[in-house]
Design a protein around this motif. Structure first.
Motif, PDB file in Angstrom:
ATOM      1  N   GLU A   7       0.829  -1.200   0.000  1.00  0.00           N
ATOM      2  CA  GLU A   7       0.000   0.000   0.000  1.00  0.00           C
ATOM      3  C   GLU A   7       0.872   1.262   0.000  1.00  0.00           C
ATOM      4  OE1 GLU A   7      -3.968  -1.456   2.454  1.00  0.00           O
ATOM      5  OE2 GLU A   7      -2.169  -0.923   3.576  1.00  0.00           O
ATOM      6  N   SER A   8       1.909   1.251   0.783  1.00  0.00           N
ATOM      7  CA  SER A   8       2.818   2.399   0.842  1.00  0.00           C
ATOM      8  C   SER A   8       3.531   2.616  -0.492  1.00  0.00           C
ATOM      9  CB  SER A   8       3.859   2.208   1.946  1.00  0.00           C
ATOM     10  OG  SER A   8       3.248   2.204   3.208  1.00  0.00           O
ATOM     11  N   THR A   9       3.955   1.530  -1.116  1.00  0.00           N
ATOM     12  CA  THR A   9       4.635   1.621  -2.411  1.00  0.00           C
ATOM     13  C   THR A   9       3.700   2.192  -3.464  1.00  0.00           C
ATOM     14  OG1 THR A   9       6.062  -0.242  -1.859  1.00  0.00           O
ATOM     15  CG2 THR A   9       5.840   0.293  -4.200  1.00  0.00           C
ATOM     16  N   LYS A  10       2.483   1.697  -3.514  1.00  0.00           N
ATOM     17  CA  LYS A  10       1.500   2.192  -4.488  1.00  0.00           C
ATOM     18  C   LYS A  10       1.194   3.671  -4.244  1.00  0.00           C
ATOM     19  CE  LYS A  10      -0.770  -2.182  -5.568  1.00  0.00           C
ATOM     20  NZ  LYS A  10      -2.026  -2.976  -5.458  1.00  0.00           N
ATOM     21  N   HIS A  11       1.075   4.048  -2.984  1.00  0.00           N
ATOM     22  CA  HIS A  11       0.807   5.447  -2.663  1.00  0.00           C
ATOM     23  C   HIS A  11       1.944   6.345  -3.162  1.00  0.00           C
ATOM     24  CE1 HIS A  11      -0.674   8.953  -0.503  1.00  0.00           C
ATOM     25  NE2 HIS A  11       0.578   9.155  -0.123  1.00  0.00           N
ATOM     26  N   THR A  12       3.171   5.944  -2.911  1.00  0.00           N
ATOM     27  CA  THR A  12       4.319   6.744  -3.332  1.00  0.00           C
ATOM     28  C   THR A  12       4.376   6.852  -4.851  1.00  0.00           C
ATOM     29  OG1 THR A  12       5.549   6.092  -1.364  1.00  0.00           O
ATOM     30  CG2 THR A  12       6.835   6.963  -3.202  1.00  0.00           C
ATOM     31  N   ARG A  13       4.050   5.777  -5.543  1.00  0.00           N
ATOM     32  CA  ARG A  13       4.109   5.783  -7.015  1.00  0.00           C
ATOM     33  C   ARG A  13       2.990   6.588  -7.661  1.00  0.00           C
ATOM     34  NH1 ARG A  13       5.991  -0.389  -8.449  1.00  0.00           N
ATOM     35  NH2 ARG A  13       8.108  -0.161  -7.618  1.00  0.00           N
ATOM     36  N   THR A  14       1.925   6.866  -6.914  1.00  0.00           N
ATOM     37  CA  THR A  14       0.810   7.627  -7.486  1.00  0.00           C
ATOM     38  C   THR A  14       0.643   9.005  -6.854  1.00  0.00           C
ATOM     39  OG1 THR A  14      -0.768   6.636  -5.940  1.00  0.00           O
ATOM     40  CG2 THR A  14      -0.472   5.536  -8.081  1.00  0.00           C
ATOM     41  N   SER A  15       1.264   9.247  -5.720  1.00  0.00           N
ATOM     42  CA  SER A  15       1.078  10.504  -4.997  1.00  0.00           C
ATOM     43  C   SER A  15       2.433  11.021  -4.510  1.00  0.00           C
ATOM     44  CB  SER A  15       0.111  10.281  -3.832  1.00  0.00           C
ATOM     45  OG  SER A  15      -0.214  11.511  -3.231  1.00  0.00           O
ATOM     46  N   ALA A  16       2.593  11.146  -3.206  1.00  0.00           N
ATOM     47  CA  ALA A  16       3.866  11.586  -2.626  1.00  0.00           C
ATOM     48  C   ALA A  16       3.969  11.031  -1.209  1.00  0.00           C
ATOM     49  CB  ALA A  16       3.961  13.106  -2.593  1.00  0.00           C
ATOM     50  N   SER A  17       5.183  10.663  -0.835  1.00  0.00           N
ATOM     51  CA  SER A  17       5.434  10.128   0.504  1.00  0.00           C
ATOM     52  C   SER A  17       6.692  10.757   1.069  1.00  0.00           C
ATOM     53  CB  SER A  17       5.611   8.607   0.457  1.00  0.00           C
ATOM     54  OG  SER A  17       4.444   7.969  -0.025  1.00  0.00           O
ATOM     55  N   LEU A  18       6.681  10.958   2.378  1.00  0.00           N
ATOM     56  CA  LEU A  18       7.818  11.539   3.079  1.00  0.00           C
ATOM     57  C   LEU A  18       8.544  10.426   3.827  1.00  0.00           C
ATOM     58  CD1 LEU A  18       9.186  14.278   3.747  1.00  0.00           C
ATOM     59  CD2 LEU A  18       7.771  14.341   5.806  1.00  0.00           C
ATOM     60  N   PHE A  19       9.861  10.341   3.607  1.00  0.00           N
ATOM     61  CA  PHE A  19      10.676   9.302   4.229  1.00  0.00           C
ATOM     62  C   PHE A  19      11.754   9.918   5.106  1.00  0.00           C
ATOM     63  CE2 PHE A  19       9.103   7.563   0.268  1.00  0.00           C
ATOM     64  CZ  PHE A  19       8.655   6.307   0.631  1.00  0.00           C
ATOM     65  N   ASP A  20      11.991   9.331   6.259  1.00  0.00           N
ATOM     66  CA  ASP A  20      13.117   9.713   7.110  1.00  0.00           C
ATOM     67  C   ASP A  20      14.322   8.920   6.630  1.00  0.00           C
ATOM     68  OD1 ASP A  20      15.039  10.154   9.035  1.00  0.00           O
ATOM     69  OD2 ASP A  20      13.772   9.628  10.737  1.00  0.00           O
ATOM     70  N   VAL A  21      15.286   9.618   6.032  1.00  0.00           N
ATOM     71  CA  VAL A  21      16.504   8.966   5.539  1.00  0.00           C
ATOM     72  C   VAL A  21      17.729   9.515   6.285  1.00  0.00           C
ATOM     73  CG1 VAL A  21      15.584   8.281   3.284  1.00  0.00           C
ATOM     74  CG2 VAL A  21      16.578  10.562   3.562  1.00  0.00           C
ATOM     75  N   SER A  22      17.516   9.821   7.550  1.00  0.00           N
ATOM     76  CA  SER A  22      18.581  10.397   8.375  1.00  0.00           C
ATOM     77  C   SER A  22      19.778   9.470   8.548  1.00  0.00           C
ATOM     78  CB  SER A  22      18.040  10.785   9.750  1.00  0.00           C
ATOM     79  OG  SER A  22      17.052  11.778   9.620  1.00  0.00           O
ATOM     80  N   HIS A  23      19.586   8.194   8.280  1.00  0.00           N
ATOM     81  CA  HIS A  23      20.693   7.255   8.389  1.00  0.00           C
ATOM     82  C   HIS A  23      21.718   7.433   7.262  1.00  0.00           C
ATOM     83  CE1 HIS A  23      17.969   5.418   5.521  1.00  0.00           C
ATOM     84  NE2 HIS A  23      19.005   4.718   5.074  1.00  0.00           N
ATOM     85  N   MET A  24      21.342   8.135   6.196  1.00  0.00           N
ATOM     86  CA  MET A  24      22.267   8.350   5.087  1.00  0.00           C
ATOM     87  C   MET A  24      23.390   9.293   5.536  1.00  0.00           C
ATOM     88  SD  MET A  24      20.970   6.437   2.774  1.00  0.00           S
ATOM     89  CE  MET A  24      21.571   6.868   1.177  1.00  0.00           C
ATOM     90  N   CYS A  25      24.473   9.319   4.778  1.00  0.00           N
ATOM     91  CA  CYS A  25      25.646  10.124   5.134  1.00  0.00           C
ATOM     92  C   CYS A  25      25.684  11.380   4.287  1.00  0.00           C
ATOM     93  CB  CYS A  25      26.920   9.291   4.946  1.00  0.00           C
ATOM     94  SG  CYS A  25      28.419  10.154   5.429  1.00  0.00           S
ATOM     95  N   GLY A  26      25.182  12.485   4.851  1.00  0.00           N
ATOM     96  CA  GLY A  26      25.206  13.771   4.158  1.00  0.00           C
ATOM     97  C   GLY A  26      26.537  14.469   4.373  1.00  0.00           C
ATOM     98  N   THR A  27      27.134  14.941   3.291  1.00  0.00           N
ATOM     99  CA  THR A  27      28.423  15.629   3.369  1.00  0.00           C
ATOM    100  C   THR A  27      28.368  16.909   2.554  1.00  0.00           C
ATOM    101  OG1 THR A  27      29.259  14.339   1.501  1.00  0.00           O
ATOM    102  CG2 THR A  27      29.790  13.518   3.682  1.00  0.00           C
ATOM    103  N   GLY A  28      29.101  17.914   3.017  1.00  0.00           N
ATOM    104  CA  GLY A  28      29.203  19.166   2.291  1.00  0.00           C
ATOM    105  C   GLY A  28      30.624  19.400   1.835  1.00  0.00           C
TER     106      GLY A  28
END
Length: 134
Positions: A7-28
């Protein structure tokens, strides 16, 4: 309300979903040579990105083999934001830091910061831009 993975996958593919991806490594990367430096490590014309745009790319080793995939965003002419996979952080950061030290030793104007103090969210789906409008 909880949704199934499907259900979440279908929703994201047809609308918009917000994900917490804080585990990723952001660098500047900051400085007049930030884009030039990154072009020594990734595939793509980073200097040619327009400010505020991003590209999917790969971090490469000295033989041109792929170490990891990443997303590079050009904030402005002297600042780039790079998201690395969290699972590859322990190999990506030492690789980048080693090349950064050598680049700076040759006079390159670039510094790096790992944004461990920040969270990161991703808004995904075909209606993502619409969701951001007032």
């Amino acid at each position: 309300k909880g949704h199934s993975v499907m259900e979440s996958t279908k929703h994201t593919r047809t609308s918009a979903s917000l994900f917490d991806v804080s585990h990723m490594c952001g660098t500047g990367f900051f400085g007049a040579d930030a884009a030039k430096f990154l072009e020594t490590l990734v595939v793509g014309y980073i200097q040619g990105l327009a400010p505020g745009t991003s590209t999917l790319t790969v971090l490469t080793n000295e033989e041109g083999g792929i170490i990891d995939d990443s997303v590079v965003t050009k904030v402005d002419e002297k600042e780039l934001y790079v998201v690395l996979n969290a699972g590859c952080r322990d190999k990506d950061l030492p690789h980048i830091e080693g090349h950064l030290a050598a680049f700076k030793a040759k006079g390159g104007d670039v510094d790096m910061h790992v944004y461990d103090e920040r969270g990161l969210v991703a808004l995904q789906g075909p209606k993502a831009m619409e969701a951001l409008q007032p």
